[in-house]
Design a protein around this motif. Structure first.
Motif, mmCIF file in Angstrom:
data_model
loop_
_atom_site.group_PDB
_atom_site.id
_atom_site.type_symbol
_atom_site.label_atom_id
_atom_site.label_comp_id
_atom_site.label_asym_id
_atom_site.label_seq_id
_atom_site.Cartn_x
_atom_site.Cartn_y
_atom_site.Cartn_z
ATOM 1 N N TYR A 141 0.747 -1.185 -0.034
ATOM 2 C CA TYR A 141 -0.063 0.029 -0.083
ATOM 3 C C TYR A 141 0.831 1.267 0.082
ATOM 4 C CZ TYR A 141 -3.360 -3.418 1.573
ATOM 5 O OH TYR A 141 -4.076 -4.426 1.617
ATOM 6 N N THR A 172 -1.875 -0.642 -4.113
ATOM 7 C CA THR A 172 -3.176 -0.201 -3.655
ATOM 8 C C THR A 172 -2.607 1.406 -3.224
ATOM 9 O OG1 THR A 172 -4.213 -1.895 -2.931
ATOM 10 C CG2 THR A 172 -5.262 -0.110 -2.204
ATOM 11 N N LEU A 174 -3.499 4.907 -1.558
ATOM 12 C CA LEU A 174 -4.472 5.504 -0.674
ATOM 13 C C LEU A 174 -3.937 6.843 -0.376
ATOM 14 C CD1 LEU A 174 -4.729 2.318 1.948
ATOM 15 C CD2 LEU A 174 -6.447 2.930 0.298
ATOM 16 N N GLY A 200 -10.660 6.549 -4.489
ATOM 17 C CA GLY A 200 -10.136 5.172 -3.914
ATOM 18 C C GLY A 200 -9.531 5.516 -2.719
ATOM 19 N N LEU A 202 -8.496 7.364 1.456
ATOM 20 C CA LEU A 202 -9.094 7.410 2.463
ATOM 21 C C LEU A 202 -9.904 8.551 2.757
ATOM 22 C CD1 LEU A 202 -5.920 6.260 4.369
ATOM 23 C CD2 LEU A 202 -8.054 4.776 3.782
ATOM 24 N N LYS A 203 -11.146 8.564 3.526
ATOM 25 C CA LYS A 203 -11.882 9.580 3.678
ATOM 26 C C LYS A 203 -11.623 10.785 4.762
ATOM 27 C CE LYS A 203 -15.434 7.932 0.671
ATOM 28 N NZ LYS A 203 -14.324 7.629 -0.155
ATOM 29 N N GLU A 241 -9.526 3.969 9.730
ATOM 30 C CA GLU A 241 -10.141 3.836 8.311
ATOM 31 C C GLU A 241 -8.979 2.801 7.516
ATOM 32 O OE1 GLU A 241 -10.511 7.325 6.102
ATOM 33 O OE2 GLU A 241 -11.578 6.221 4.163
ATOM 34 N N LEU A 242 -7.938 3.377 7.841
ATOM 35 C CA LEU A 242 -6.760 2.319 7.148
ATOM 36 C C LEU A 242 -6.777 0.959 7.318
ATOM 37 C CD1 LEU A 242 -4.092 2.272 5.479
ATOM 38 C CD2 LEU A 242 -2.702 2.813 7.523
ATOM 39 N N GLU A 244 -9.150 -0.809 8.584
ATOM 40 C CA GLU A 244 -10.457 -1.508 7.960
ATOM 41 C C GLU A 244 -10.051 -1.726 6.292
ATOM 42 O OE1 GLU A 244 -14.085 0.215 8.744
ATOM 43 O OE2 GLU A 244 -14.860 -0.893 7.122
ATOM 44 N N ARG A 245 -9.285 -0.707 5.781
ATOM 45 C CA ARG A 245 -9.196 -0.766 4.142
ATOM 46 C C ARG A 245 -8.128 -1.856 3.971
ATOM 47 N NH1 ARG A 245 -10.220 3.413 0.616
ATOM 48 N NH2 ARG A 245 -9.232 1.855 -0.923
ATOM 49 N N ILE A 246 -7.404 -2.114 4.862
ATOM 50 C CA ILE A 246 -6.219 -3.113 4.614
ATOM 51 C C ILE A 246 -6.505 -4.551 5.165
ATOM 52 C CG2 ILE A 246 -4.350 -1.313 4.304
ATOM 53 C CD1 ILE A 246 -3.080 -1.985 6.635
ATOM 54 N N GLY A 247 -7.536 -4.376 5.810
ATOM 55 C CA GLY A 247 -8.020 -5.956 6.559
ATOM 56 C C GLY A 247 -7.321 -6.259 7.858
#
Ligand SMILES: Nc1ncnc2c1ncn2[C@@H]1O[C@H](COP(=O)(O)OP(=O)(O)OP(=O)(O)O)[C@@H](O)[C@H]1O
Ligand SMILES: [Mg+2]
Length: 248
Positions: A141, A172, A174, A200, A202-203, A241-242, A244-247
């Motif tokens: 990432y 990915t 971000l 795509g 991070l918010k 958030e990160l 969650e995005r990267i599991g």
């Protein structure tokens, strides 16, 4: 082990500040984390209050004559280790080219550490050189801090084009906004309607904050001395958030 590079071709956008704060959050949430400072400016260990680094030679690392595990230093926070920068990183470009395989070099060096860490974070210098190619070869990432200005967006577009050109589409990207000042119309406009390059990403965004600037004074992440400020809360939210995005 997941590898996250804090990267932007543009300097001074908050790569180091973000890497330090997110690494600290990761360790707090029990993810054993290694933060490696690849920038000879050597700010990461300073922000983490680490002294007594072991000097090394970037050339020896690349040639496999020195291993990374001896360079790790524990920080005062359990689960967070750091590899401080060394001045010899200034020659890393040359050494990587000499090695003949810049893209594999960092990944190969990190391989033996896989058993010890669930996360490796790379604090990167602002460059599109062989060092960047090596970072991209190792990273899963790219977390890209972007100041909401046209020049910053342009730098992000250049990074995306370069990744495409080098066929590194597996990474990915971000991006997220940093140093947001809501008194500025352009910043507000970009938050409301993010440019295509931010797609795509991070918010969560990080406000412009004196608490971030003061990391050098406290020599600690914002969460240690100002957790309930807007910046402290924003870094926490960015971490969640990160993760969650990267599991994680
Ligand atoms: N959200 C923020 N609010 C206020 N200041 C910030 C913020 N993020 C970073 N800064 C400040 O901006 C400067 C540059 O930040 P930082 O060193 O993290 O950027 P960088 O991208 O790593 O820079 P370089 O390219 O030189 O490595 C520092 O003085 C830092 O304290
Ligand atoms: Mg930096």
């Amino acid at each position: 082990m997941k590898t996250i590079a804090f990267y932007n071709l543009k300097g001074g956008v908050g790569k180091t500040a973000t890497a330090v704060n997110l690494a600290w959050h990761a360790a707090r949430w029990k993810h054993s984390t290694l933060l490696w400072d690849l920038d000879p400016q050597a700010a990461t260990a300073f922000y983490l209050g680490v002294e007594g680094q072991k000097s090394y030679r970037a050339g020896n690392l690349v040639q496999g004559r020195q291993s990374l595990d001896r360079l790790r230093i524990r920080t005062q926070w359990p689960g967070l280790d750091v590899i401080p920068a060394d001045q010899s990183l200034r020659n890393l470009d040359v050494k990587l080219v000499e090695s003949g395989s810049p893209r594999q070099a960092l990944r190969r060096l990190l391989g033996p550490l896989e058993k010890d860490y669930s996360l490796v974070m790379l604090d990167c210098p602002p460059t599109l050189s062989p060092v960047a190619e090596s970072i991209f070869g190792a990273a899963d990432y790219l977390v890209v801090p972007v100041i909401p200005t046209h020049l910053s967006i342009r730098a992000l577009e250049q990074v995306r084009e370069w990744l495409e050109h080098k066929k590194l589409g597996r990474i990915t990207v971000l991006p997220f906004f940093n140093m947001v000042d809501r008194r500025r119309l352009l910043h507000v406009e970009m938050l409301v309607k993010p440019p295509k390059a931010m797609k795509g990403g991070l918010k969560t965004w990080i406000p412009y904050s004196t608490h971030v600037e003061r990391m050098g004074e406290h020599r600690a992440p914002v969460g240690e001395y100002a957790p309930h400020t807007p910046a402290g809360r924003a870094f926490r939210a960015l971490w969640f958030e990160l993760a969650e995005r990267i599991g994680l």
